[in-house]
Design an enzyme around this catalytic site. Structure first.
Site, PDB file in Angstrom:
ATOM      1  N   LYS A  16       0.827  -1.214   0.000  1.00 13.39           N
ATOM      2  CA  LYS A  16       0.000   0.000   0.000  1.00 13.39           C
ATOM      3  C   LYS A  16       0.861   1.264   0.000  1.00 13.39           C
ATOM      4  O   LYS A  16       0.609   2.193  -0.749  1.00 13.39           O
ATOM      5  CB  LYS A  16      -0.916   0.047   1.242  1.00 13.39           C
ATOM      6  CG  LYS A  16      -1.842  -1.128   1.396  1.00 13.39           C
ATOM      7  CD  LYS A  16      -2.785  -0.935   2.573  1.00 13.39           C
ATOM      8  CE  LYS A  16      -2.113  -0.820   3.934  1.00 13.39           C
ATOM      9  NZ  LYS A  16      -1.446  -2.022   4.431  1.00 13.39           N
ATOM     10  N   ARG A  90      -9.362   0.315   9.583  1.00 11.90           N
ATOM     11  CA  ARG A  90      -8.893  -1.062   9.726  1.00 11.90           C
ATOM     12  C   ARG A  90      -9.926  -1.908  10.469  1.00 11.90           C
ATOM     13  O   ARG A  90      -9.699  -3.089  10.689  1.00 11.90           O
ATOM     14  CB  ARG A  90      -7.594  -1.071  10.532  1.00 11.90           C
ATOM     15  CG  ARG A  90      -6.335  -1.329   9.717  1.00 11.90           C
ATOM     16  CD  ARG A  90      -5.187  -1.121  10.662  1.00 11.90           C
ATOM     17  NE  ARG A  90      -3.991  -1.782  10.323  1.00 11.90           N
ATOM     18  CZ  ARG A  90      -2.896  -1.176   9.856  1.00 11.90           C
ATOM     19  NH1 ARG A  90      -2.916   0.100   9.567  1.00 11.90           N
ATOM     20  NH2 ARG A  90      -1.793  -1.858   9.659  1.00 11.90           N
ATOM     21  N   ARG A 125      12.218  -5.852   4.166  1.00  7.90           N
ATOM     22  CA  ARG A 125      11.695  -4.479   4.157  1.00  7.90           C
ATOM     23  C   ARG A 125      12.564  -3.532   4.982  1.00  7.90           C
ATOM     24  O   ARG A 125      12.937  -3.834   6.105  1.00  7.90           O
ATOM     25  CB  ARG A 125      10.263  -4.454   4.677  1.00  7.90           C
ATOM     26  CG  ARG A 125       9.665  -3.061   4.560  1.00  7.90           C
ATOM     27  CD  ARG A 125       8.189  -3.113   4.430  1.00  7.90           C
ATOM     28  NE  ARG A 125       7.535  -3.090   5.721  1.00  7.90           N
ATOM     29  CZ  ARG A 125       6.261  -2.749   5.871  1.00  7.90           C
ATOM     30  NH1 ARG A 125       5.532  -2.444   4.832  1.00  7.90           N
ATOM     31  NH2 ARG A 125       5.717  -2.760   7.068  1.00  7.90           N
ATOM     32  N   ARG A 158      11.919  -2.402  10.869  1.00  4.33           N
ATOM     33  CA  ARG A 158      10.961  -2.125  11.952  1.00  4.33           C
ATOM     34  C   ARG A 158      10.833  -3.314  12.887  1.00  4.33           C
ATOM     35  O   ARG A 158      10.820  -4.459  12.439  1.00  4.33           O
ATOM     36  CB  ARG A 158       9.576  -1.827  11.335  1.00  4.33           C
ATOM     37  CG  ARG A 158       9.388  -0.391  10.960  1.00  4.33           C
ATOM     38  CD  ARG A 158       8.188  -0.185  10.087  1.00  4.33           C
ATOM     39  NE  ARG A 158       6.959  -0.821  10.580  1.00  4.33           N
ATOM     40  CZ  ARG A 158       5.801  -0.739   9.942  1.00  4.33           C
ATOM     41  NH1 ARG A 158       5.698  -0.063   8.820  1.00  4.33           N
ATOM     42  NH2 ARG A 158       4.732  -1.327  10.416  1.00  4.33           N
ATOM     43  N   ARG A 169       0.097  -9.752  12.929  1.00  3.29           N
ATOM     44  CA  ARG A 169      -0.532  -8.619  12.240  1.00  3.29           C
ATOM     45  C   ARG A 169      -1.395  -9.112  11.084  1.00  3.29           C
ATOM     46  O   ARG A 169      -2.453  -8.552  10.806  1.00  3.29           O
ATOM     47  CB  ARG A 169       0.541  -7.653  11.714  1.00  3.29           C
ATOM     48  CG  ARG A 169       1.249  -6.912  12.830  1.00  3.29           C
ATOM     49  CD  ARG A 169       2.502  -6.230  12.350  1.00  3.29           C
ATOM     50  NE  ARG A 169       2.243  -5.122  11.458  1.00  3.29           N
ATOM     51  CZ  ARG A 169       3.137  -4.630  10.607  1.00  3.29           C
ATOM     52  NH1 ARG A 169       4.331  -5.143  10.526  1.00  3.29           N
ATOM     53  NH2 ARG A 169       2.810  -3.621   9.847  1.00  3.29           N
TER      54      ARG A 169
END
Ligand code: AMP
Length: 218
Positions: A16, A90, A125, A158, A169
């Protein structure tokens, strides 16, 4: 006519943020990413940041009332500018909150991806804690080592991108966020994208949809 109020909906790691960046530079949208805003609040150790941190570290959602208030105050400042919501809503109560404020969306872009692909993407990432830009060590590497192409600050992995937290998640996404698809399908505004495709391909497919009047399936 360009769609002026757009929601980007998808599991963590579905791309996203990357697509939001392309849409911002192509069409001039204001980009509101709740994860980025919350991380900035945590870094600044504000009251909201301190309340949100534990939930975020565990890969859980921050309570609706906290996030709703934060988003509403950001939207209020945007006035009539076209915007993209990335990571919000969400939950169904968050979507109902937006509706209760009279905010009507033109399009919801849903990024479809399975857990296996998410895990392999998250493994590489790299995120900029300063501006929120996101890269991938293999698929979308930064130009200079661990330095952000956008703002020159150092990139980090992260804490919540670790495999166990990513799984939790993803579970949270299936339970709490995926039901939003049905909620918005009833309004006839959902466009579904296969988010496992090449970044450029997804960019093209989304650009076609955002620039057109009719909503149809990608
Ligand atoms: P993201 O960068 O969008 O994956 O968000 C990182 C974390 O911020 C999430 O795992 C949640 O803990 C929190 N968060 C972001 N957006 C929301 C939201 N709309 N509702 C609740 N928590 C959120």
């Amino acid at each position: 006519m360009k769609k002026s109020k757009v929601i980007l909906l998808g599991a963590p790691g579905s791309g996203k943020g990357t697509q939001a960046k392309a849409l911002v530079s192509k069409y001039g949208y204001q980009h509101l990413a709740t994860g980025d805003i919350l991380r900035q609040e945590v870094a600044k150790q504000t009251v909201l940041g301190r309340q949100a941190k534990d939930y975020m570290d565990k890969g859980q959602l921050v309570p609706d009332d906290l996030v709703n208030r934060m988003v509403y105050s950001c939207l209020d400042k945007l006035g009539n500018k076209p915007f993209l919501l990335d990571g919000f809503p969400r939950t169904i109560p968050q979507a109902e909150f937006l509706a209760s404020k009279g905010i009507v969306f033109d399009m919801v872009i849903c990024f479809g991806i399975n857990l296996e692909s998410v895990l392999s993407r998250m493994a590489g990432r790299l995120t900029c804690a300063a501006c929120g830009a996101s890269f991938h060590s293999q698929n979308n590497p930064p130009k200079r080592g661990m330095v952000c192409d956008e703002c020159g600050k150092t990139l980090v992995i992260r804490d919540d991108d670790k495999p166990e937290t990513v799984k939790s998640r993803y579970e949270t996404y299936l339970q709490k966020t995926e039901p939003l698809l049905e909620y918005y399908r009833k309004q006839g505004i959902v466009v579904e994208v296969d988010a496992t495709q090449e970044i450029k391909k997804i960019e093209e497919l989304i650009a076609e949809q955002v620039g057109e009047n009719n909503v149809c399936q990608v």
